[in-house]
Design an enzyme around this catalytic site. Structure first.
Site, mmCIF file in Angstrom:
data_model
loop_
_atom_site.group_PDB
_atom_site.id
_atom_site.type_symbol
_atom_site.label_atom_id
_atom_site.label_comp_id
_atom_site.label_asym_id
_atom_site.label_seq_id
_atom_site.Cartn_x
_atom_site.Cartn_y
_atom_site.Cartn_z
ATOM 1 N N GLY A 39 35.804 20.914 87.570
ATOM 2 C CA GLY A 39 34.553 21.223 88.251
ATOM 3 C C GLY A 39 33.894 22.352 87.507
ATOM 4 O O GLY A 39 34.564 23.083 86.787
ATOM 5 N N HIS A 40 32.573 22.489 87.690
ATOM 6 C CA HIS A 40 31.899 23.568 86.976
ATOM 7 C C HIS A 40 32.261 24.901 87.621
ATOM 8 O O HIS A 40 32.896 24.925 88.682
ATOM 9 C CB HIS A 40 30.384 23.348 86.976
ATOM 10 C CG HIS A 40 29.780 23.339 88.332
ATOM 11 N ND1 HIS A 40 29.504 24.475 89.035
ATOM 12 C CD2 HIS A 40 29.429 22.300 89.142
ATOM 13 C CE1 HIS A 40 28.999 24.165 90.199
ATOM 14 N NE2 HIS A 40 28.944 22.850 90.303
ATOM 15 N N ASN A 41 31.852 26.021 86.968
ATOM 16 C CA ASN A 41 32.152 27.343 87.532
ATOM 17 C C ASN A 41 31.490 27.462 88.896
ATOM 18 O O ASN A 41 30.319 27.164 89.052
ATOM 19 C CB ASN A 41 31.628 28.439 86.609
ATOM 20 C CG ASN A 41 32.458 28.542 85.335
ATOM 21 O OD1 ASN A 41 33.512 27.905 85.219
ATOM 22 N ND2 ASN A 41 31.984 29.338 84.387
ATOM 23 N N SER A 43 32.583 25.785 91.583
ATOM 24 C CA SER A 43 32.723 24.541 92.346
ATOM 25 C C SER A 43 33.807 24.649 93.405
ATOM 26 O O SER A 43 33.978 23.753 94.222
ATOM 27 C CB SER A 43 33.023 23.379 91.402
ATOM 28 O OG SER A 43 34.233 23.640 90.714
ATOM 29 N N GLY A 44 34.565 25.720 93.400
ATOM 30 C CA GLY A 44 35.606 25.911 94.411
ATOM 31 C C GLY A 44 37.011 25.716 93.884
ATOM 32 O O GLY A 44 37.981 25.842 94.630
ATOM 33 N N LYS A 45 37.152 25.435 92.579
ATOM 34 C CA LYS A 45 38.487 25.104 92.089
ATOM 35 C C LYS A 45 39.457 26.290 92.105
ATOM 36 O O LYS A 45 40.629 26.124 92.450
ATOM 37 C CB LYS A 45 38.459 24.444 90.706
ATOM 38 C CG LYS A 45 37.437 24.952 89.735
ATOM 39 C CD LYS A 45 37.373 24.038 88.543
ATOM 40 C CE LYS A 45 36.988 24.794 87.281
ATOM 41 N NZ LYS A 45 35.920 25.785 87.369
ATOM 42 N N SER A 46 38.961 27.487 91.776
ATOM 43 C CA SER A 46 39.868 28.640 91.800
ATOM 44 C C SER A 46 40.241 29.025 93.232
ATOM 45 O O SER A 46 41.362 29.455 93.495
ATOM 46 C CB SER A 46 39.236 29.835 91.097
ATOM 47 O OG SER A 46 39.353 29.669 89.708
ATOM 48 N N GLU A 165 42.386 28.110 85.226
ATOM 49 C CA GLU A 165 41.532 28.366 84.057
ATOM 50 C C GLU A 165 42.239 29.226 83.022
ATOM 51 O O GLU A 165 41.630 30.113 82.424
ATOM 52 C CB GLU A 165 40.246 29.064 84.496
ATOM 53 C CG GLU A 165 39.529 28.278 85.549
ATOM 54 C CD GLU A 165 38.035 28.320 85.365
ATOM 55 O OE1 GLU A 165 37.597 28.398 84.203
ATOM 56 O OE2 GLU A 165 37.329 28.260 86.363
#
Lengths: 278, 290, 265
Positions: A39-41, A43-46, A165
């Site tokens: 997902g882009h920066n 997007s909630g992934k972290s 990341e």
């Protein structure tokens, strides 16, 4: 294959009125799998990675890690099963030297000294950093620091490694080094790997890709399936694997390309078959 | 504005046990209105090289000619300010240098240091924020409320605000996602076409080198080990592999095709070049499909 | 690319380097106390010999010790001048108002010079041969008795070691930020005091922001690696008292005894 991670209807917002960083997210990861979350920066992934390790306090939804439901009581058990590597190589280096840093987690687990020594040695040789054991962080490159972080994780013998990341601040050499080590580890130890990234090139080893946008899962599937939706990936601020990009260019030049996904090698092969094979 | 390096060496902490020679006998010329890409590994001397471009560092030996100003080890630190106005540097992760209460004040900081009045500086801030693709409403906000990508744009606006003639970019897209990277590079590309800047770009993204650069400098252990046009430098794929340096994906792909017997008159640098070449192959075989 | 290591620690392999940092810390302390009991040249000679033997045993280039004394030369000179001008007793050579130059004053100034120099030499030896982290370890171990009065020894030691660990990172960061602001036209070396203070703001604020971000990242990373407070942790780095430490203690004790014996001269 049993479920190593199960997330069900996870919702989380940083402040009450803000848009949720995670919005009704559900998925499962099988033991021994490599799953990539892209997902882009922003997007909630972290946020998702931190939720899995009990580092944020979510109210809605549930997480199970290796069969244990994540609660306030079980959080330390869950954490002992997960090793996390974060984005900034400098900001997760706790020890004064390489070996001290690798030992940090073991010290927290109250591992006896002799065993600690052995596990530090082993972990360092696993990431090819044994020669650097007495070096201080400022003497290391970003890639070397991330390998030390990885050694710190390996020493604790977790069932899951989460890469949050972990390569985004590294140069290409550092990136290749760390991915190479992870690939090898996964093969040898059968660890479950969850990698969170915006680099599509780093997802080729994955068994499954989860695409996240605005806190929601927009697509899940095997790499070949995800890669073939190149329009969606571009729209979400991501990249498309090179072979797919080339296909688009060829289509514009009225050259018919196969529907199925090819990696670069496959693509070269296809070109050879269509053009040079007698 | 052109910048010429003549036999430049630079040594950190000379005469101490920590002495370290970061640049060794560097001679090169950065042409006016060109885009020069500097590639090499971390620790190859790129950052030290960059800091010579506006005399943040002065050479230990040799000379650097920035426009008409000559910088040697003897040059006094005074009178360097006009030079700094002409050569703007966007450092790696430039958002880490933001400090003012509002975006406007941060962008105006450079111009004001170089003698603009508050009104002029505020006018420049308005122009710059549009130039980097952010709405004017951002100007009154605190830079620390913005997203990482927006902060980076504000920091870039702060450098562009000084109207430099040479723009030095140290990995301007590091840490950004692919969408952000495309937008930032597009921004510099457009800018260069519009205003005829001299740009020096340090990057690990070989795609960007292929797409934007006229000249490539390859550095290793404080030396320039190769320089030339992107086509010339990337022609030698094996040599770059040996140095553990990347080549543009299209060049790499064509290189793999070459191994399987395809013949290229020159290795392509971009997707469209490669696609054209492949289309030619199909044409020659008489199998162009509709 | 700043290759300067913090604390000027010179990593070598020598008798002194291999000593337990606790014994180095205690003996340096002992040395500094004992030197205040010196009252004649024989004592200074004895103590100088001990200092030079210690320095030789560290294998560190003597030039680095001279570098350590140099910056403090002004303070030494100033103290000496005060001592010369205000010291009284013995023969008076010169006299003007409250100032006088006497033989005792000159002798005391000479003592002060030697005393200061020896103290600087021995503390430089400690910092050149012992890494900051070893000093922090030694402090932790020596402060352990304070746990009885609920002093958070583990936490303080960890704080100290993390602070030491991040000094080089923050120094690098400061340099980068200064360069960035310099490139935006800040001239750090000029202006009056108020102007100069104003120029610090564009450095301090980014530095604070970055330090807070680092602290947050670090706290998250530590928690993820199972850190839940100092109690109950085991230690990777163990301090070990060896024969060489006993030997060094013996030498320094003999020196102390010698000093008190020579005082009676």
């Amino acid at each position: 294959m049993n479920e190593m991670i199960k997330v069900s209807h996870l919702t989380y917002a940083y402040t009450q009125n803000s848009q949720p960083a995670l919005d009704d997210v559900s998925f499962t990861i099988s033991s021994g799998d490599w799953v990539a979350i892209v997902g882009h920066n922003g997007s909630g992934k972290s946020t998702l990675a931190q939720a899995l390790d009990g580092l944020i306090d979510f109210k809605l939804g549930n997480i199970w890690v290796d069969g244990t439901k994540l609660t306030e009581q079980s959080v330390w058990t869950v954490r002992s099963n997960i090793g996390m590597i974060f984005q900034n190589p400098d900001n997760q280096f706790v020890g004064a030297t390489v070996e001290d840093d690798v030992a940090f987690g073991l010290e927290n687990m109250a591992v006896p000294h002799d065993e600690m020594q052995a596990r530090v040695d082993e972990a360092l040789s696993e990431v090819h950093m044994s020669d650097f054991r007495r070096k201080q962080p400022e003497q290391l490159s970003g890639g070397q620091k991330q390998r030390v972080a990885l050694a710190g994780v390996i020493a604790m013998q977790p069932k899951i490694i989460i890469l949050d990341e972990a390569t985004s601040m590294l140069d290409p050499v550092g990136r290749r080094e760390i991915l190479g080590v992870i690939r090898k580890l996964k093969k040898r130890l059968g660890i479950t790997v969850l990698s969170i990234t915006h680099e599509i090139d780093e997802t080729t080893d994955a068994d499954k890709i989860i695409v996240l946008n605005d806190g929601k899962i927009v697509s899940t599937g095997a790499p070949e399936t995800i890669y073939s939706h190149s329009g969606l990936l571009l729209k979400l601020g991501l990249d498309v694997p090179y072979s797919q990009r080339l296909k688009r260019e060829l289509t514009q030049r009225h050259i018919k390309t196969p529907e199925t996904y090819f990696d670069e090698e496959g693509m070269v092969d296809w070109l050879w078959q269509s053009l040079l094979k007698k | 504005m052109a910048i010429t390096f003549k036999e430049v060496t630079y040594t950190y902490s000379p005469g101490t046990p920590f002495e370290f020679q970061a640049l060794k006998n560097i001679s090169t010329k950065i042409e006016d209105n060109s885009v020069t890409a500097v590639i090499g590994h971390t620790g190859s001397g790129k950052s030290t090289f960059l800091q010579h471009l506006n005399a943040l560092l002065k050479p230990t030996g040799g000379t650097v000619m920035i426009g008409n100003t000559t910088i040697t080890s003897e040059t006094s630190n005074k009178n360097l300010k006009p030079l700094r106005k002409k050569v703007g540097i966007v450092f790696q992760f430039p958002e880490n240098q933001l400090f003012a209460e509002t975006v406007e004040k941060d962008i105006a900081f450079g111009p004001e240091n170089f003698g603009s009045t508050a009104e002029e500086a505020s006018k420049i801030a308005k122009e710059m924020i549009t130039l980097v693709g952010l709405p004017e409403s951002v100007l009154s906000r605190s830079p620390f409320e913005l997203s990482g990508g927006q902060m980076r744009r504000v920091a870039i606006a702060g450098v562009l605000a000084m109207h430099p003639e040479v723009l030095v970019l140290d990995e301007p897209t590091a840490g950004l996602d692919p969408g952000g990277r495309r937008e930032i590079m597009q921004l510099f590309g457009d800018l260069q076409k519009k205003q005829k800047f001299t740009i020096v770009l340090v990057t690990h993204q070989m795609e960007d080198v292929a797409n934007y650069a006229d000249h490539v400098i390859v550095m290793e252990h404080g030396k320039i080990v190769k320089e030339g046009s992107p086509r010339a430098v990337f022609a030698n794929v094996e040599w770059l592999h040996e140095k553990q340096l990347d080549v543009p994906a299209s060049t790499e792909f064509a290189f793999e095709m070459q191994k399987r017997g395809f013949q290229f008159t020159r290795l392509p640098l971009t997707e469209s070049e490669l696609a054209d070449d492949i289309a030619d192959f199909f044409k020659k075989r008489g199998q162009t499909h509709e | 690319m700043n290759k300067i290591l913090f604390g000027r620690y010179i990593p070598l392999d020598s008798f002194v380097h291999r000593m337990d940092p606790r014994s180095k810390l205690i003996l340096s302390f002992l040395y500094v106390i004992v030197i205040f009991f010196a009252n004649n040249w024989w004592i200074y000679l004895l103590m100088a010999v001990v200092a030079f033997v210690s320095i030789l045993a560290s294998k560190i280039n003597f030039k680095l010790f001279v570098d350590g004394v140099m910056p403090l030369l002004w303070i030494i000179a100033f103290t000496m001048v005060i001592q010369i001008l205000f010291g009284t007793g013995g023969q008076t050579y010169w006299h003007w108002g409250i100032f006088s130059i006497t033989s005792v004053g000159i002798l005391n100034a000479a003592y002060i010079f030697v005393r200061f120099t020896l103290i600087i030499l021995i503390s430089t030896l400690l910092t050149l041969s012992t890494s900051p982290i070893q000093i922090s370890d030694a402090l932790e171990s020596l402060l352990m008795p304070l746990r009885k009065i609920h002093f958070p020894v583990y936490e303080v030691a960890l704080m100290l070691s993390i602070a030491l660990r991040f000094v080089p990172s923050l120094m690098d960061e400061t340099e980068t930020i200064m360069n960035a602001q310099r490139a935006r036209g800040v001239d750090f070396g000029t202006g009056n005091i108020i102007q100069r203070l104003k120029k610090i703001i564009p450095i301090l604020i980014p530095l604070f922001v970055s330090a807070f971000n680092r602290a947050e990242d670090l706290a998250t990373a530590m928690e993820a690696r199972g850190y839940r407070g100092g109690a109950g942790r085991t230690k990777y780095r163990l301090l070990k008292w060896e024969t060489r430490d006993t030997l060094a203690t013996l030498v320094y004790s003999l020196m102390a005894i010698g000093v008190f014996a020579l005082r009676l001269l």
